[in-house]
Design an enzyme around this catalytic site. Structure first.
Site, PDB file in Angstrom:
ATOM      1  N   VAL A 194      -5.636   5.083 -33.022  1.00  0.00           N
ATOM      2  CA  VAL A 194      -6.931   4.651 -33.548  1.00  0.00           C
ATOM      3  C   VAL A 194      -7.349   5.413 -34.810  1.00  0.00           C
ATOM      4  O   VAL A 194      -8.329   5.063 -35.444  1.00  0.00           O
ATOM      5  CB  VAL A 194      -8.060   4.736 -32.487  1.00  0.00           C
ATOM      6  CG1 VAL A 194      -7.827   3.746 -31.370  1.00  0.00           C
ATOM      7  CG2 VAL A 194      -8.214   6.156 -31.960  1.00  0.00           C
TER       8      VAL A 194
ATOM      9  N   TYR B   5      -0.624  -1.266 -28.100  1.00  0.00           N
ATOM     10  CA  TYR B   5      -1.773  -1.656 -27.268  1.00  0.00           C
ATOM     11  C   TYR B   5      -1.502  -3.024 -26.632  1.00  0.00           C
ATOM     12  O   TYR B   5      -0.349  -3.360 -26.349  1.00  0.00           O
ATOM     13  CB  TYR B   5      -3.068  -1.668 -28.087  1.00  0.00           C
ATOM     14  CG  TYR B   5      -3.373  -0.347 -28.770  1.00  0.00           C
ATOM     15  CD1 TYR B   5      -3.534   0.809 -28.019  1.00  0.00           C
ATOM     16  CD2 TYR B   5      -3.488  -0.253 -30.140  1.00  0.00           C
ATOM     17  CE1 TYR B   5      -3.810   2.027 -28.627  1.00  0.00           C
ATOM     18  CE2 TYR B   5      -3.780   0.961 -30.755  1.00  0.00           C
ATOM     19  CZ  TYR B   5      -3.937   2.090 -29.990  1.00  0.00           C
ATOM     20  OH  TYR B   5      -4.205   3.273 -30.593  1.00  0.00           O
TER      21      TYR B   5
ATOM     22  N   LYS C 195       1.381   9.945 -28.245  1.00  0.00           N
ATOM     23  CA  LYS C 195       1.797   9.646 -26.868  1.00  0.00           C
ATOM     24  C   LYS C 195       3.308   9.429 -26.772  1.00  0.00           C
ATOM     25  O   LYS C 195       3.940   9.806 -25.785  1.00  0.00           O
ATOM     26  CB  LYS C 195       1.062   8.397 -26.353  1.00  0.00           C
ATOM     27  CG  LYS C 195      -0.432   8.621 -26.145  1.00  0.00           C
ATOM     28  CD  LYS C 195      -1.154   7.299 -25.871  1.00  0.00           C
ATOM     29  CE  LYS C 195      -2.645   7.527 -25.689  1.00  0.00           C
ATOM     30  NZ  LYS C 195      -3.417   6.263 -25.675  1.00  0.00           N
TER      31      LYS C 195
ATOM     32  N   SER D 281      -3.120   8.218 -30.756  1.00  0.00           N
ATOM     33  CA  SER D 281      -2.179   7.721 -29.745  1.00  0.00           C
ATOM     34  C   SER D 281      -0.720   7.723 -30.184  1.00  0.00           C
ATOM     35  O   SER D 281       0.160   7.558 -29.341  1.00  0.00           O
ATOM     36  CB  SER D 281      -2.548   6.297 -29.339  1.00  0.00           C
ATOM     37  OG  SER D 281      -3.477   6.330 -28.311  1.00  0.00           O
TER      38      SER D 281
ATOM     39  N   TYR E  33      -4.332  16.865 -23.981  1.00  0.00           N
ATOM     40  CA  TYR E  33      -4.381  15.494 -24.510  1.00  0.00           C
ATOM     41  C   TYR E  33      -5.296  15.404 -25.741  1.00  0.00           C
ATOM     42  O   TYR E  33      -4.920  14.849 -26.772  1.00  0.00           O
ATOM     43  CB  TYR E  33      -4.853  14.545 -23.401  1.00  0.00           C
ATOM     44  CG  TYR E  33      -5.068  13.143 -23.876  1.00  0.00           C
ATOM     45  CD1 TYR E  33      -3.988  12.323 -24.188  1.00  0.00           C
ATOM     46  CD2 TYR E  33      -6.354  12.635 -24.059  1.00  0.00           C
ATOM     47  CE1 TYR E  33      -4.190  11.030 -24.664  1.00  0.00           C
ATOM     48  CE2 TYR E  33      -6.559  11.357 -24.521  1.00  0.00           C
ATOM     49  CZ  TYR E  33      -5.475  10.559 -24.821  1.00  0.00           C
ATOM     50  OH  TYR E  33      -5.676   9.287 -25.300  1.00  0.00           O
TER      51      TYR E  33
END
Ligand code: GLU
Length: 329
Positions: free
Chosen positions: A268, A250, A76, A73, A198
């Protein structure tokens, strides 16, 4: 692109602080390695690396800083920055919001007012961003993204094919999200293409040093401090750092902004990148995660560094570039 010949600088206050943080937290065995993507469970739980790269090209690193892991992530934030540049902020905000959701990263939940994902740092928002990049860049989207990530890191990055295959095989929840995005109008093209981009971007292999250097590129207004090549566009960096500040950790993002106060993004795979604007990129790697998906020893390291150097955005001792510059001259 060749690997940067940037040397690690051992004798410095920042280096000693990294060493202290590493020593203090190395024996912390709390948390568990992610296994919902089966290939991630193969990480060595004891690996622990911490690195700082400065906006003027210096590097301080302690521990397992050259161990590869997948960016997950953390990608992102960088992908969002590229979408802002390629599609423009208006198109981007037509697909994804910038509000913290307070929900877990893989939640299947949309803003009730817009039917769009809450922000680009949760899976739904990130898949919408991948879809937008595919719309604008077609089949070149991944190469474009990998090239920019590589410029930011200062070396040619590659994909961990095993993790990519593992994500592809088991990413059913992300597939469900992509199809809902299409139904909601947050995705216009093929869900499969958006998902493939992705999954691939999440499977890019990095080290703690890479994350520190990528963070330093953000800190240096989008320009790699050593190679001077531009990885990201200036105004997109500002927007991205804002979303990292409010949504990057998160459903711990509020606590993080309150306690640590550094724009950051975790993944993660066990990585965290943090950015001290105009000053530093910080990269940590430790794969044992807490219940919210953040690296336990990564968080502890950031807390210690933020406290010690007054790195919180609203710390009265953090007076911008002059503060840290005085330490790294
Ligand atoms: N590829 C992972 C997923 O979509 C990324 C999750 C994360 O790092 O938060 O499940």
């Amino acid at each position: 692109m060749e690997a940067s010949n940037q040397t690690v600088e051992p004798d410095n206050e920042l280096y000693h602080a990294l060493q202290r943080a590493w020593n203090q937290h190395k024996d912390n065995g709390d948390g568990v390695v992610a296994d919902y993507i089966p290939e991630l469970s193969r990480a060595d739980p004891d690996h622990f690396g911490v690195a700082i790269a400065t906006a003027n090209g210096k590097l301080y690193a302690v521990g397992d800083v050259e161990v590869p892991f997948t960016i997950q992530s953390v990608s992102k934030a960088f992908a969002f920055c590229l979408a802002l540049e390629i599609a423009g902020p208006q198109r981007v905000s037509g697909r994804v919001g910038v509000e913290p959701s307070g929900d877990p990263f893989n939640a299947i939940v949309f803003d009730p007012d817009t039917n769009r994902p809450f922000n680009p740092m949760v899976n739904a928002g990130a898949i919408a961003i991948s879809g937008l990049l595919c719309e604008y860049l077609g089949n070149d989207a991944f190469d474009f993204l990998l090239n920019r990530f590589s410029i930011a890191a200062g070396r040619r990055l590659t994909v961990d094919e095993k993790v990519y295959a593992s994500e592809f095989e088991t990413g059913h929840r992300n597939r469900a999200i992509a199809h809902l995005l299409l139904a909601n109008g947050a995705l216009a093209g093929s869900p499969d293409k958006a998902l493939d981009l992705y999954f691939k971007q999440c499977s890019i292999s990095v080290t703690a040093v890479d994350l520190a250097r990528m963070g330093a590129t953000f800190a240096n207004m989008g320009q790699n401090p050593l190679e001077k090549s531009i990885a990201f566009e200036l105004t997109s960096v500002r927007r991205t750092l804002s979303v990292m500040f409010t949504c990057g950790m998160y459903d711990y993002a509020g606590h993080w902004a309150y306690d640590v106060g550094i724009p950051a993004k975790s993944g993660v795979g066990g990585g965290i990148v943090g950015v001290i604007n105009r000053q530093l990129g910080i990269g940590t790697y430790s794969p044992r995660l807490d219940r919210k998906g953040n690296s336990v020893r990564g968080i502890a390291t950031f807390e210690m560094l933020a406290e010690e150097f007054g790195l919180h955005a609203f710390d009265c001792t953090n007076v911008g570039s002059t503060f840290i510059s005085s330490l790294i001259r």
